[in-house]
Design a protein around this motif. Structure first.
Motif, PDB file in Angstrom:
ATOM      1  N   VAL A   1       0.843  -1.204   0.000  1.00  0.00           N
ATOM      2  CA  VAL A   1       0.000   0.000   0.000  1.00  0.00           C
ATOM      3  C   VAL A   1       0.874   1.248   0.000  1.00  0.00           C
ATOM      4  O   VAL A   1       0.595   2.226  -0.715  1.00  0.00           O
ATOM      5  CB  VAL A   1      -0.950  -0.011   1.215  1.00  0.00           C
ATOM      6  N   ILE A   2       1.948   1.231   0.781  1.00  0.00           N
ATOM      7  CA  ILE A   2       2.857   2.376   0.824  1.00  0.00           C
ATOM      8  C   ILE A   2       3.446   2.649  -0.556  1.00  0.00           C
ATOM      9  O   ILE A   2       3.473   3.793  -1.033  1.00  0.00           O
ATOM     10  CB  ILE A   2       3.977   2.140   1.852  1.00  0.00           C
ATOM     11  N   ILE A   3       3.912   1.598  -1.223  1.00  0.00           N
ATOM     12  CA  ILE A   3       4.533   1.789  -2.537  1.00  0.00           C
ATOM     13  C   ILE A   3       3.501   2.248  -3.563  1.00  0.00           C
ATOM     14  O   ILE A   3       3.783   3.106  -4.415  1.00  0.00           O
ATOM     15  CB  ILE A   3       5.259   0.505  -2.979  1.00  0.00           C
ATOM     16  N   GLU A   4       2.301   1.710  -3.498  1.00  0.00           N
ATOM     17  CA  GLU A   4       1.250   2.177  -4.412  1.00  0.00           C
ATOM     18  C   GLU A   4       0.931   3.642  -4.144  1.00  0.00           C
ATOM     19  O   GLU A   4       0.670   4.421  -5.074  1.00  0.00           O
ATOM     20  CB  GLU A   4       0.002   1.305  -4.289  1.00  0.00           C
ATOM     21  N   TYR A   5       0.934   4.041  -2.884  1.00  0.00           N
ATOM     22  CA  TYR A   5       0.689   5.442  -2.547  1.00  0.00           C
ATOM     23  C   TYR A   5       1.797   6.324  -3.118  1.00  0.00           C
ATOM     24  O   TYR A   5       1.519   7.388  -3.701  1.00  0.00           O
ATOM     25  CB  TYR A   5       0.610   5.619  -1.028  1.00  0.00           C
ATOM     26  N   LEU A   6       3.042   5.911  -2.964  1.00  0.00           N
ATOM     27  CA  LEU A   6       4.146   6.679  -3.532  1.00  0.00           C
ATOM     28  C   LEU A   6       3.987   6.807  -5.043  1.00  0.00           C
ATOM     29  O   LEU A   6       4.261   7.870  -5.620  1.00  0.00           O
ATOM     30  CB  LEU A   6       5.481   6.005  -3.199  1.00  0.00           C
ATOM     31  N   HIS A   7       3.540   5.755  -5.684  1.00  0.00           N
ATOM     32  CA  HIS A   7       3.314   5.758  -7.131  1.00  0.00           C
ATOM     33  C   HIS A   7       2.275   6.816  -7.517  1.00  0.00           C
ATOM     34  O   HIS A   7       2.410   7.490  -8.542  1.00  0.00           O
ATOM     35  CB  HIS A   7       2.853   4.364  -7.555  1.00  0.00           C
ATOM     36  N   LEU A   8       1.254   6.974  -6.675  1.00  0.00           N
ATOM     37  CA  LEU A   8       0.174   7.916  -6.967  1.00  0.00           C
ATOM     38  C   LEU A   8       0.503   9.350  -6.529  1.00  0.00           C
ATOM     39  O   LEU A   8       0.247  10.307  -7.261  1.00  0.00           O
ATOM     40  CB  LEU A   8      -1.114   7.460  -6.269  1.00  0.00           C
ATOM     41  N   ALA A   9       1.027   9.498  -5.326  1.00  0.00           N
ATOM     42  CA  ALA A   9       1.191  10.823  -4.736  1.00  0.00           C
ATOM     43  C   ALA A   9       2.584  11.426  -4.944  1.00  0.00           C
ATOM     44  O   ALA A   9       2.735  12.651  -4.902  1.00  0.00           O
ATOM     45  CB  ALA A   9       0.890  10.759  -3.236  1.00  0.00           C
ATOM     46  N   HIS A  10       3.591  10.578  -5.132  1.00  0.00           N
ATOM     47  CA  HIS A  10       4.962  11.066  -5.293  1.00  0.00           C
ATOM     48  C   HIS A  10       5.645  10.310  -6.432  1.00  0.00           C
ATOM     49  O   HIS A  10       6.654   9.627  -6.223  1.00  0.00           O
ATOM     50  CB  HIS A  10       5.738  10.889  -3.986  1.00  0.00           C
ATOM     51  N   PRO A  11       5.092  10.392  -7.638  1.00  0.00           N
ATOM     52  CA  PRO A  11       5.645   9.619  -8.760  1.00  0.00           C
ATOM     53  C   PRO A  11       7.026  10.126  -9.166  1.00  0.00           C
ATOM     54  O   PRO A  11       7.378  11.296  -8.941  1.00  0.00           O
ATOM     55  CB  PRO A  11       4.617   9.845  -9.872  1.00  0.00           C
ATOM     56  N   GLY A  12       7.795   9.214  -9.732  1.00  0.00           N
ATOM     57  CA  GLY A  12       9.124   9.560 -10.214  1.00  0.00           C
ATOM     58  C   GLY A  12       9.369   8.905 -11.555  1.00  0.00           C
ATOM     59  O   GLY A  12       8.455   8.305 -12.141  1.00  0.00           O
ATOM     60  N   PRO A  13      10.577   8.982 -12.047  1.00  0.00           N
ATOM     61  CA  PRO A  13      10.876   8.419 -13.375  1.00  0.00           C
ATOM     62  C   PRO A  13      10.771   6.905 -13.444  1.00  0.00           C
ATOM     63  O   PRO A  13      10.524   6.350 -14.516  1.00  0.00           O
ATOM     64  CB  PRO A  13      12.308   8.884 -13.637  1.00  0.00           C
ATOM     65  N   VAL A  14      10.965   6.213 -12.317  1.00  0.00           N
ATOM     66  CA  VAL A  14      10.833   4.750 -12.306  1.00  0.00           C
ATOM     67  C   VAL A  14       9.399   4.414 -11.922  1.00  0.00           C
ATOM     68  O   VAL A  14       8.967   4.660 -10.796  1.00  0.00           O
ATOM     69  CB  VAL A  14      11.826   4.110 -11.305  1.00  0.00           C
ATOM     70  N   ARG A  15       8.660   3.870 -12.883  1.00  0.00           N
ATOM     71  CA  ARG A  15       7.253   3.552 -12.661  1.00  0.00           C
ATOM     72  C   ARG A  15       7.170   2.166 -12.031  1.00  0.00           C
ATOM     73  O   ARG A  15       7.244   1.149 -12.718  1.00  0.00           O
ATOM     74  CB  ARG A  15       6.471   3.589 -13.980  1.00  0.00           C
ATOM     75  N   LEU A  16       7.019   2.134 -10.723  1.00  0.00           N
ATOM     76  CA  LEU A  16       7.031   0.859 -10.007  1.00  0.00           C
ATOM     77  C   LEU A  16       5.756   0.056 -10.211  1.00  0.00           C
ATOM     78  O   LEU A  16       5.701  -1.129  -9.889  1.00  0.00           O
ATOM     79  CB  LEU A  16       7.276   1.114  -8.520  1.00  0.00           C
ATOM     80  N   LEU A  17       4.734   0.692 -10.741  1.00  0.00           N
ATOM     81  CA  LEU A  17       3.532   0.011 -11.216  1.00  0.00           C
ATOM     82  C   LEU A  17       3.297   0.452 -12.649  1.00  0.00           C
ATOM     83  O   LEU A  17       3.172   1.651 -12.917  1.00  0.00           O
ATOM     84  CB  LEU A  17       2.316   0.359 -10.358  1.00  0.00           C
ATOM     85  N   PRO A  18       3.230  -0.464 -13.588  1.00  0.00           N
ATOM     86  CA  PRO A  18       3.054  -0.069 -14.994  1.00  0.00           C
ATOM     87  C   PRO A  18       1.679   0.530 -15.255  1.00  0.00           C
ATOM     88  O   PRO A  18       0.725   0.266 -14.524  1.00  0.00           O
ATOM     89  CB  PRO A  18       3.246  -1.382 -15.760  1.00  0.00           C
ATOM     90  N   ASN A  19       1.604   1.335 -16.289  1.00  0.00           N
ATOM     91  CA  ASN A  19       0.322   1.938 -16.654  1.00  0.00           C
ATOM     92  C   ASN A  19      -0.658   0.907 -17.199  1.00  0.00           C
ATOM     93  O   ASN A  19      -1.867   1.044 -17.023  1.00  0.00           O
ATOM     94  CB  ASN A  19       0.541   3.043 -17.693  1.00  0.00           C
ATOM     95  N   ASP A  20      -0.161  -0.106 -17.867  1.00  0.00           N
ATOM     96  CA  ASP A  20      -1.029  -1.154 -18.399  1.00  0.00           C
ATOM     97  C   ASP A  20      -1.660  -1.926 -17.242  1.00  0.00           C
ATOM     98  O   ASP A  20      -0.951  -2.468 -16.385  1.00  0.00           O
ATOM     99  CB  ASP A  20      -0.214  -2.095 -19.285  1.00  0.00           C
ATOM    100  N   ALA A  21      -2.998  -1.991 -17.227  1.00  0.00           N
ATOM    101  CA  ALA A  21      -3.706  -2.574 -16.084  1.00  0.00           C
ATOM    102  C   ALA A  21      -3.401  -4.054 -15.899  1.00  0.00           C
ATOM    103  O   ALA A  21      -3.252  -4.523 -14.765  1.00  0.00           O
ATOM    104  CB  ALA A  21      -5.214  -2.363 -16.249  1.00  0.00           C
ATOM    105  N   MET A  22      -3.299  -4.800 -16.981  1.00  0.00           N
ATOM    106  CA  MET A  22      -3.035  -6.226 -16.859  1.00  0.00           C
ATOM    107  C   MET A  22      -1.605  -6.484 -16.394  1.00  0.00           C
ATOM    108  O   MET A  22      -1.356  -7.377 -15.586  1.00  0.00           O
ATOM    109  CB  MET A  22      -3.298  -6.930 -18.195  1.00  0.00           C
ATOM    110  N   MET A  23      -0.660  -5.683 -16.884  1.00  0.00           N
ATOM    111  CA  MET A  23       0.716  -5.838 -16.415  1.00  0.00           C
ATOM    112  C   MET A  23       0.829  -5.435 -14.948  1.00  0.00           C
ATOM    113  O   MET A  23       1.567  -6.060 -14.173  1.00  0.00           O
ATOM    114  CB  MET A  23       1.668  -5.006 -17.274  1.00  0.00           C
TER     115      MET A  23
END
Length: 219
Positions: free
Chosen positions: A68-90
Motif C-alpha cells: 500500500v505504501i509503494i502504491e501510494y508513492l506511485h500515486l502521490a509522489h511519482p518519479g521516473p521509475v514507474r514501479l507500477l506499470p500503466n497497463d492494467a493487466m501488467m
C-alpha cells in the motif's frame, strides 16, 4: 513537510519501501525504531498501535503495509521509475508477484527466524523444517517462472522487485538457493547489484549480528 518513514534498516519490509523511495530519489526522513531511539518508538506506537513497521507519514495521512505504501508513492509522489506499470493487466502481474515474494518467500523464511528467536531448540527445528519446505516449493516455481526474464515482470523494475530483493536476500540466508536454480540465483544477483538494493543492504549491515540463524559471511 517531508515524508517520514518509521522502520528499521535490517527489517526486510522496511528495506522494501526504502528501495522504492531510493529508486525515485524521493526525499524522506527516516526514523529508526530501536532501543536507541525511544522517542521514535513512542511516536510510532501512538500513530500505529498495531506495532508493525514500516509506517509512512505524509502530512495528515499515514500508511501501513508495504505494498500500500509503494502504491501510494506511485500515486502521490511519482518519479521516473514507474514501479507500477500503466497497463492494467501488467500492473496486475506486478501485484501478484509482489504478493508472491511477501507471502511465499519472506513469510516462509520468517518461520525459521521466529522459531530461532524463541530460544527453544524444538521450535527452532520445527520452524526451520517448515521454512525449508515452503521455500523449496517457492524456489522451484520461481526457477521456471524467471527463466528468460530480467525482472519479476518482464524487463521493468517494479514493486514486485522491491519485494523480491529483501525476500530473496534473507531467504537465501535461511535456506540457501541450490546451484541448480540458475535463473533464480542470477535474478537474486541482479537484484543485489541494483544501486537501490545495495544501499538498503549496506544500511542493514551493522545489524547482521541480530539475525538469529547466524548471518553468513557473504553478500
Amino acid at each position: 513537510m517531508a515524508l517520514v518513514l518509521f522502520g528499521h534498516p535490517f527489517s526486510s519490509y522496511t528495506q522494501k519501501v526504502l528501495i522504492a523511495l531510493t529508486e525515485n530519489a524521493t526525499p524522506f526522513e527516516f526514523r529508526c525504531l530501536g532501543p536507541d531511539h525511544p522517542d521514535n518508538a513512542a511516536e510510532w506506537l501512538k500513530r500505529w498501535p498495531i506495532r508493525k513497521f514500516p509506517l509512512l507519514v505524509d502530512g495528515d495521512r499515514q500508511l501501513a503495509e508495504t505494498s500500500v505504501i509503494i502504491e501510494y508513492l506511485h500515486l502521490a509522489h511519482p518519479g521516473p521509475v514507474r514501479l507500477l506499470p500503466n497497463d492494467a493487466m501488467m500492473a496486475l502481474d506486478v501485484r501478484f508477484m509482489d504478493r508472491f515474494f511477501d507471502q511465499h518467500v519472506m513469510n516462509a523464511a520468517q518461520h525459521a527466524v521466529d522459531g530461532a528467536l524463541t530460544g527453544d531448540p524444538v521450535k527452532r527445528r520445527d520452524g526451520m523444517t517448515m521454512a525449508v519446505e515452503k521455500l523449496e516449493r517457492a524456489y522451484a516455481w520461481l526457477e521456471t517462472y524467471l527463466t528468460n526474464r530480467i525482472w519479476a515482470v518482464g524487463d521493468i523494475f517494479s514493486m514486485a522487485d522491491c519485494a523480491a530483493a529483501p525476500a530473496l536476500f534473507y531467504a537465501d540466508w535461511t535456506h540457501p538457493i541450490a546451484d541448480g536454480y540458475t535463473a533464480l540465483r542470477a535474478y537474486r544477483a541482479r537484484l543485489l547489484a541494483r544501486p537501490s538494493v545495495m544501499e538498503a543492504v549496506e544500511g542493514g549491515r551493522p545489524y547482521r549480528h541480530l539475525f538469529p540463524l547466524g548471518a553468513p559471511d557473504r553478500d
